[in-house]
Write an enzyme that holds these catalytic residues in place. Structure first.
Site, short mmCIF file in Angstrom:
data_model
loop_
_atom_site.label_atom_id
_atom_site.label_comp_id
_atom_site.label_asym_id
_atom_site.label_seq_id
_atom_site.Cartn_x
_atom_site.Cartn_y
_atom_site.Cartn_z
N LYS A 13 14.02 -6.27 -35.02
CA LYS A 13 13.82 -7.33 -36.01
C LYS A 13 15.06 -8.22 -36.10
O LYS A 13 14.96 -9.44 -36.08
CB LYS A 13 13.57 -6.75 -37.41
CG LYS A 13 12.36 -5.85 -37.51
CD LYS A 13 12.11 -5.41 -38.95
CE LYS A 13 13.21 -4.57 -39.56
NZ LYS A 13 13.39 -3.24 -38.94
N ARG A 88 10.58 -3.32 -48.15
CA ARG A 88 10.53 -2.01 -47.51
C ARG A 88 9.46 -1.14 -48.15
O ARG A 88 9.24 -0.02 -47.70
CB ARG A 88 11.85 -1.27 -47.68
CG ARG A 88 13.00 -1.69 -46.77
CD ARG A 88 12.84 -1.22 -45.36
NE ARG A 88 13.95 -0.52 -44.76
CZ ARG A 88 15.03 -1.06 -44.23
NH1 ARG A 88 15.21 -2.36 -44.25
NH2 ARG A 88 15.94 -0.31 -43.64
N ARG A 127 22.56 2.32 -30.14
CA ARG A 127 22.93 1.05 -30.77
C ARG A 127 24.37 1.06 -31.26
O ARG A 127 24.85 2.04 -31.82
CB ARG A 127 21.99 0.81 -31.98
CG ARG A 127 22.25 -0.48 -32.69
CD ARG A 127 21.06 -0.91 -33.49
NE ARG A 127 20.99 -0.26 -34.79
CZ ARG A 127 20.10 -0.59 -35.73
NH1 ARG A 127 19.20 -1.53 -35.49
NH2 ARG A 127 20.09 0.04 -36.88
N ARG A 154 26.96 2.76 -36.46
CA ARG A 154 26.68 2.90 -37.89
C ARG A 154 26.42 4.37 -38.22
O ARG A 154 25.78 5.07 -37.44
CB ARG A 154 25.43 2.08 -38.25
CG ARG A 154 25.69 0.60 -38.38
CD ARG A 154 24.42 -0.22 -38.46
NE ARG A 154 23.38 0.33 -39.33
CZ ARG A 154 22.21 -0.27 -39.55
NH1 ARG A 154 21.93 -1.43 -38.99
NH2 ARG A 154 21.31 0.29 -40.33
N ARG A 165 15.20 8.26 -41.44
CA ARG A 165 14.89 6.82 -41.58
C ARG A 165 13.49 6.52 -41.05
O ARG A 165 12.77 5.70 -41.61
CB ARG A 165 15.94 5.98 -40.84
CG ARG A 165 17.30 6.03 -41.52
CD ARG A 165 18.37 5.39 -40.68
NE ARG A 165 18.23 3.95 -40.60
CZ ARG A 165 18.72 3.21 -39.63
NH1 ARG A 165 19.39 3.78 -38.63
NH2 ARG A 165 18.56 1.91 -39.63
P1 AMP Z 1 18.77 -1.81 -42.15
O1 AMP Z 1 20.02 -2.46 -41.66
O2 AMP Z 1 17.68 -2.78 -42.48
O3 AMP Z 1 18.29 -0.69 -41.23
O4 AMP Z 1 19.13 -1.11 -43.55
C1 AMP Z 1 20.14 -0.10 -43.63
C2 AMP Z 1 19.97 0.66 -44.95
O5 AMP Z 1 20.13 -0.25 -46.06
C3 AMP Z 1 18.61 1.31 -45.17
O6 AMP Z 1 18.49 2.57 -44.53
C4 AMP Z 1 18.57 1.41 -46.68
O7 AMP Z 1 19.39 2.46 -47.15
C5 AMP Z 1 19.22 0.09 -47.11
N1 AMP Z 1 18.22 -1.00 -47.24
C6 AMP Z 1 18.11 -2.11 -46.46
N2 AMP Z 1 17.10 -2.89 -46.89
C7 AMP Z 1 16.55 -2.24 -47.96
C8 AMP Z 1 15.46 -2.52 -48.82
N3 AMP Z 1 14.71 -3.63 -48.68
N4 AMP Z 1 15.19 -1.63 -49.82
C9 AMP Z 1 15.93 -0.51 -49.98
N5 AMP Z 1 16.95 -0.17 -49.20
C10 AMP Z 1 17.28 -1.03 -48.19
#
Ligand code: AMP
Length: 208
Positions: A13, A88, A127, A154, A165
């Site tokens: 994405k 989410r 990654r 990360r 996740r």
């Molecule tokens: P991402 O970079 O999108 O994979 O997000 C990394 C982490 O940030 C996720 O595993 C969640 O802990 C938090 N996070 C990101 N976006 C959201 C969201 N829309 N709602 C809740 N937690 C989020």
């Protein structure tokens, strides 16, 4: 162009969003990036979000929704936006709909970047992310190809967190595919192909 990107973590994405932003100048609103910046800055939000992020769980809705609303109201989002990693879950999707309606805006499309879970595990394990600019690369990138910054893994891309996740995605986020299909705006591309092929499909699906 007001778009939501859907797809499991690691589906691509962010990569597709970066390409759309570079070509069309729309705002890239990545809640993961915004939250990581808050953690780095040790702001109140960052302190509250950190433990959820480290374990791969979702940060509480009220924190994330407030963050997105503020970002949607900023000037650059008026020319169009790509939401990446938000919503989410269904409650975030409903809040987004009402926040947009209150601003006289709406979504044009919810675009699913579709990738099999087995591919995701391999991709996330390999990654690497740039500490300076957030660029997403792989373990073959010794330095960031965009800004020469340091690449790191990360914490939530480590094997022990990846499965959690993916479970969170299946249980809480995947139902949004039906939510947006019901709203008549769902589009899907096969994300298990080279980046530029996926991007060509993305543009076609979005009528660009
Ligand atoms: P991402 O970079 O999108 O994979 O997000 C990394 C982490 O940030 C996720 O595993 C969640 O802990 C938090 N996070 C990101 N976006 C959201 C969201 N829309 N709602 C809740 N937690 C989020």
């Amino acid at each position: 162009m007001n778009i939501v990107l859907l797809g499991a973590p690691g589906a691509g994405k962010g990569t597709q969003a970066q390409k759309l932003v570079a070509e069309y100048g729309v705002a890239h609103i990545s809640t993961g990036d915004l939250l990581r910046a808050a953690v780095k800055a040790q702001s109140e939000l960052g302190k509250q979000a950190k433990s959820y992020m480290d374990s791969g769980s979702l940060v509480p809705d009220e924190l994330v929704i407030a963050l997105v609303k503020e970002r949607l109201e900023s000037d650059d989002a008026q020319r169009g936006f790509i939401l990446d990693g938000f919503p989410r879950n269904t409650s975030q999707a409903v809040s987004l709909d009402s926040a947009l309606a209150a601003m006289d805006m709406s979504l044009d499309a919810a675009l699913l970047v579709d990738v099999e879970p087995s591919v995701i595990v391999d991709r996330l394990s390999a990654r690497r992310t740039c500490r300076s600019c957030g660029y997403t690369g792989t373990k073959d990138d010794e330095k960031c190809p965009r800004c020469n910054g340091e690449m790191y893994q990360r914490d939530d891309d480590k094997p022990e967190t990846i499965q959690h996740r993916l479970d969170v995605y299946e249980n809480q986020t995947a139902p949004l595919v039906e939510y947006y299909r019901g709203h008549g705006i769902l589009k899907a591309v096969d994300g298990d192909r080279p980046v530029d092929e996926v991007y060509a499909d993305v543009k076609e699906m979005l009528g660009l």
